[in-house]
Design an enzyme around this catalytic site. Structure first.
Site, PDB file in Angstrom:
ATOM      1  N   HIS A   1     -10.628   9.382   3.010  1.00  0.00           N
ATOM      2  CA  HIS A   1     -10.858   8.302   2.040  1.00  0.00           C
ATOM      3  C   HIS A   1     -11.699   7.191   2.641  1.00  0.00           C
ATOM      4  CE1 HIS A   1      -7.144   6.795   4.115  1.00  0.00           C
ATOM      5  NE2 HIS A   1      -7.737   5.634   3.964  1.00  0.00           N
TER       6      HIS A   1
ATOM      7  N   GLU B   1      -9.734   3.425  -1.539  1.00  0.00           N
ATOM      8  CA  GLU B   1      -8.573   2.564  -1.301  1.00  0.00           C
ATOM      9  C   GLU B   1      -9.034   1.109  -1.324  1.00  0.00           C
ATOM     10  OE1 GLU B   1      -6.563   3.524   2.383  1.00  0.00           O
ATOM     11  OE2 GLU B   1      -5.528   1.589   2.425  1.00  0.00           O
TER      12      GLU B   1
ATOM     13  N   GLU C   1      -0.374   7.164  11.863  1.00  0.00           N
ATOM     14  CA  GLU C   1      -1.789   6.770  11.918  1.00  0.00           C
ATOM     15  C   GLU C   1      -2.109   5.792  13.038  1.00  0.00           C
ATOM     16  OE1 GLU C   1      -2.811   3.529  10.894  1.00  0.00           O
ATOM     17  OE2 GLU C   1      -1.361   2.853   9.414  1.00  0.00           O
TER      18      GLU C   1
ATOM     19  N   HIS D   1     -11.946   0.387   6.196  1.00  0.00           N
ATOM     20  CA  HIS D   1     -11.846   1.530   7.112  1.00  0.00           C
ATOM     21  C   HIS D   1     -12.278   2.833   6.451  1.00  0.00           C
ATOM     22  CE1 HIS D   1      -7.699   1.606   5.277  1.00  0.00           C
ATOM     23  NE2 HIS D   1      -7.893   2.917   5.297  1.00  0.00           N
TER      24      HIS D   1
ATOM     25  N   GLN E   1      -9.695   4.877  10.782  1.00  0.00           N
ATOM     26  CA  GLN E   1      -8.252   5.145  10.696  1.00  0.00           C
ATOM     27  C   GLN E   1      -8.036   6.654  10.850  1.00  0.00           C
ATOM     28  OE1 GLN E   1      -6.326   5.128   6.752  1.00  0.00           O
ATOM     29  NE2 GLN E   1      -4.944   3.583   7.578  1.00  0.00           N
TER      30      GLN E   1
HETATM   31  C1  MC0 Z   1      -7.533  15.440  -3.480  1.00  0.00           C
HETATM   32  N1  MC0 Z   1      -8.744  15.462  -4.052  1.00  0.00           N
HETATM   33  C2  MC0 Z   1      -9.583  14.700  -3.345  1.00  0.00           C
HETATM   34  C3  MC0 Z   1      -8.818  14.196  -2.266  1.00  0.00           C
HETATM   35  N2  MC0 Z   1      -7.545  14.666  -2.384  1.00  0.00           N
HETATM   36  N3  MC0 Z   1     -10.877  14.398  -3.514  1.00  0.00           N
HETATM   37  C4  MC0 Z   1     -11.447  13.577  -2.586  1.00  0.00           C
HETATM   38  N4  MC0 Z   1     -10.775  13.075  -1.517  1.00  0.00           N
HETATM   39  C5  MC0 Z   1      -9.472  13.348  -1.330  1.00  0.00           C
HETATM   40  N5  MC0 Z   1      -8.815  12.841  -0.298  1.00  0.00           N
HETATM   41  C6  MC0 Z   1      -9.134  16.176  -5.265  1.00  0.00           C
HETATM   42  C7  MC0 Z   1      -8.620  17.602  -5.265  1.00  0.00           C
HETATM   43  O1  MC0 Z   1      -9.500  18.426  -4.531  1.00  0.00           O
HETATM   44  C8  MC0 Z   1      -8.607  17.926  -6.740  1.00  0.00           C
HETATM   45  O2  MC0 Z   1      -9.890  18.312  -7.143  1.00  0.00           O
HETATM   46  C9  MC0 Z   1      -8.270  16.587  -7.396  1.00  0.00           C
HETATM   47  O3  MC0 Z   1      -8.539  15.584  -6.395  1.00  0.00           O
HETATM   48  C10 MC0 Z   1      -6.835  16.448  -7.852  1.00  0.00           C
HETATM   49  O4  MC0 Z   1      -6.061  16.968  -6.849  1.00  0.00           O
HETATM   50  P1  MC0 Z   1      -4.524  17.286  -6.987  1.00  0.00           P
HETATM   51  O5  MC0 Z   1      -4.293  18.722  -7.000  1.00  0.00           O
HETATM   52  O6  MC0 Z   1      -3.898  16.424  -8.047  1.00  0.00           O
HETATM   53  O7  MC0 Z   1      -4.205  16.812  -5.539  1.00  0.00           O
HETATM   54  P2  MC0 Z   1      -3.079  16.132  -4.863  1.00  0.00           P
HETATM   55  O8  MC0 Z   1      -1.743  16.434  -5.463  1.00  0.00           O
HETATM   56  O9  MC0 Z   1      -3.339  16.470  -3.458  1.00  0.00           O
HETATM   57  O10 MC0 Z   1      -3.364  14.578  -5.110  1.00  0.00           O
HETATM   58  C11 MC0 Z   1      -4.561  13.989  -4.799  1.00  0.00           C
HETATM   59  C12 MC0 Z   1      -4.380  12.453  -4.828  1.00  0.00           C
HETATM   60  C13 MC0 Z   1      -3.261  12.101  -3.834  1.00  0.00           C
HETATM   61  C14 MC0 Z   1      -5.722  11.833  -4.437  1.00  0.00           C
HETATM   62  C15 MC0 Z   1      -4.016  12.043  -6.258  1.00  0.00           C
HETATM   63  O11 MC0 Z   1      -3.598  12.595  -2.547  1.00  0.00           O
HETATM   64  C16 MC0 Z   1      -2.983  10.624  -3.737  1.00  0.00           C
HETATM   65  O12 MC0 Z   1      -2.282  10.062  -4.568  1.00  0.00           O
HETATM   66  N6  MC0 Z   1      -3.521   9.939  -2.696  1.00  0.00           N
HETATM   67  C17 MC0 Z   1      -3.288   8.516  -2.488  1.00  0.00           C
HETATM   68  C18 MC0 Z   1      -2.359   8.264  -1.342  1.00  0.00           C
HETATM   69  C19 MC0 Z   1      -2.856   8.800   0.002  1.00  0.00           C
HETATM   70  O13 MC0 Z   1      -3.839   9.551   0.039  1.00  0.00           O
HETATM   71  N7  MC0 Z   1      -2.130   8.477   1.086  1.00  0.00           N
HETATM   72  C20 MC0 Z   1      -2.492   8.913   2.444  1.00  0.00           C
HETATM   73  C21 MC0 Z   1      -3.270   7.907   3.159  1.00  0.00           C
HETATM   74  P3  MC0 Z   1     -10.163  19.703  -7.867  1.00  0.00           P
HETATM   75  O14 MC0 Z   1     -11.640  19.697  -8.131  1.00  0.00           O
HETATM   76  O15 MC0 Z   1      -9.692  20.746  -6.905  1.00  0.00           O
HETATM   77  O16 MC0 Z   1      -9.338  19.611  -9.128  1.00  0.00           O
HETATM   78  S1  MC0 Z   1      -2.249   6.526   3.542  1.00  0.00           S
HETATM   79  C22 MC0 Z   1      -3.224   5.317   4.143  1.00  0.00           C
HETATM   80  O17 MC0 Z   1      -4.382   5.514   4.250  1.00  0.00           O
HETATM   81  C23 MC0 Z   1      -2.504   4.011   4.549  1.00  0.00           C
HETATM   82  C24 MC0 Z   1      -1.622   4.267   5.719  1.00  0.00           C
HETATM   83  C25 MC0 Z   1      -3.468   2.868   4.845  1.00  0.00           C
HETATM   84  O18 MC0 Z   1      -4.683   2.991   4.678  1.00  0.00           O
HETATM   85  O19 MC0 Z   1      -2.990   1.799   5.263  1.00  0.00           O
END
Ligand code: MC0
Length: 143
Positions: A83, A133, A43, A7, A59
């Site tokens: 993502h 993912e 979602e 997705h 999604q």
């Molecule tokens: C943050 N960054 C991204 C991003 N989110 N880059 C690309 N795509 C994204 N979605 C970048 C920031 O701009 C920053 O870059 C760097 O990553 C580190 O950011 P951070 O300040 O540490 O940011 P946080 O605290 O927002 O964490 C980002 C992180 C977090 C990706 C680690 O969102 C995470 O753990 N995500 C995984 C879980 C998730 O997203 N769940 C929701 C979907 P700069 O250059 O500014 O330093 S759940 C889902 O989808 C399920 C339901 C499913 O599929 O079944």
């Protein structure tokens, strides 16, 4: 390693509005809806096609709070692609293979994802800026 794109996750502020937009514009059907407290999202999955190891979907993701991953993304970048998720046969095995190449895994072990899948995220900074993912479908033999 990857069997298909499972997705594309799209961050939105108003889930119902975006469900209307995507289902009407692209003639897609919502096949699942879920609140995932652990991931901080409400979602919906809109079915596109079936492929090896499962289906392909759009999604739509609305954050449950501002300090959730999608809430922070919306504040920083606005609505849009959040993502890309790839279908794999065995998520644990794929995590180990990719982790061994030096890519940071954001999950130590698989978590619960949409439609009873098992999921894990890779750090966007280690894969060209794309939050990635891995998805093991609930029943990979059913397409
Ligand atoms: C943050 N960054 C991204 C991003 N989110 N880059 C690309 N795509 C994204 N979605 C970048 C920031 O701009 C920053 O870059 C760097 O990553 C580190 O950011 P951070 O300040 O540490 O940011 P946080 O605290 O927002 O964490 C980002 C992180 C977090 C990706 C680690 O969102 C995470 O753990 N995500 C995984 C879980 C998730 O997203 N769940 C929701 C979907 P700069 O250059 O500014 O330093 S759940 C889902 O989808 C399920 C339901 C499913 O599929 O079944």
């Amino acid at each position: 390693m990857f069997m298909r794109i499972d997705h594309i996750g799209i961050a939105c502020r108003d889930l119902e509005e975006k469900i209307r937009l995507f289902s009407e514009t692209f003639e897609l059907t919502v096949v699942a809806r879920e609140v995932n407290e652990e991931q901080g999202v409400k979602e919906a999955m809109l079915h596109i096609a079936d492929g090896e190891g499962g289906g392909s979907y759009i999604q739509l993701l609305e954050p449950l709070s501002e300090d959730s991953p999608v809430g922070k993304f919306l504040a920083r970048r606005g609505e849009g692609v959040h993502h890309v998720a790839f279908g794999v046969r065995d998520v644990t095995e794929t995590m180990a293979k990719i982790g061994a190449k030096g890519v940071r895994l954001l999950d130590e072990r698989p978590r619960h994802g949409s439609m009873d899948s098992r999921i894990a995220f890779l750090h966007p900074k280690d894969v060209g800026g794309m939050l990635t993912e891995l998805v093991q479908a609930a029943d990979p033999d059913k397409s």
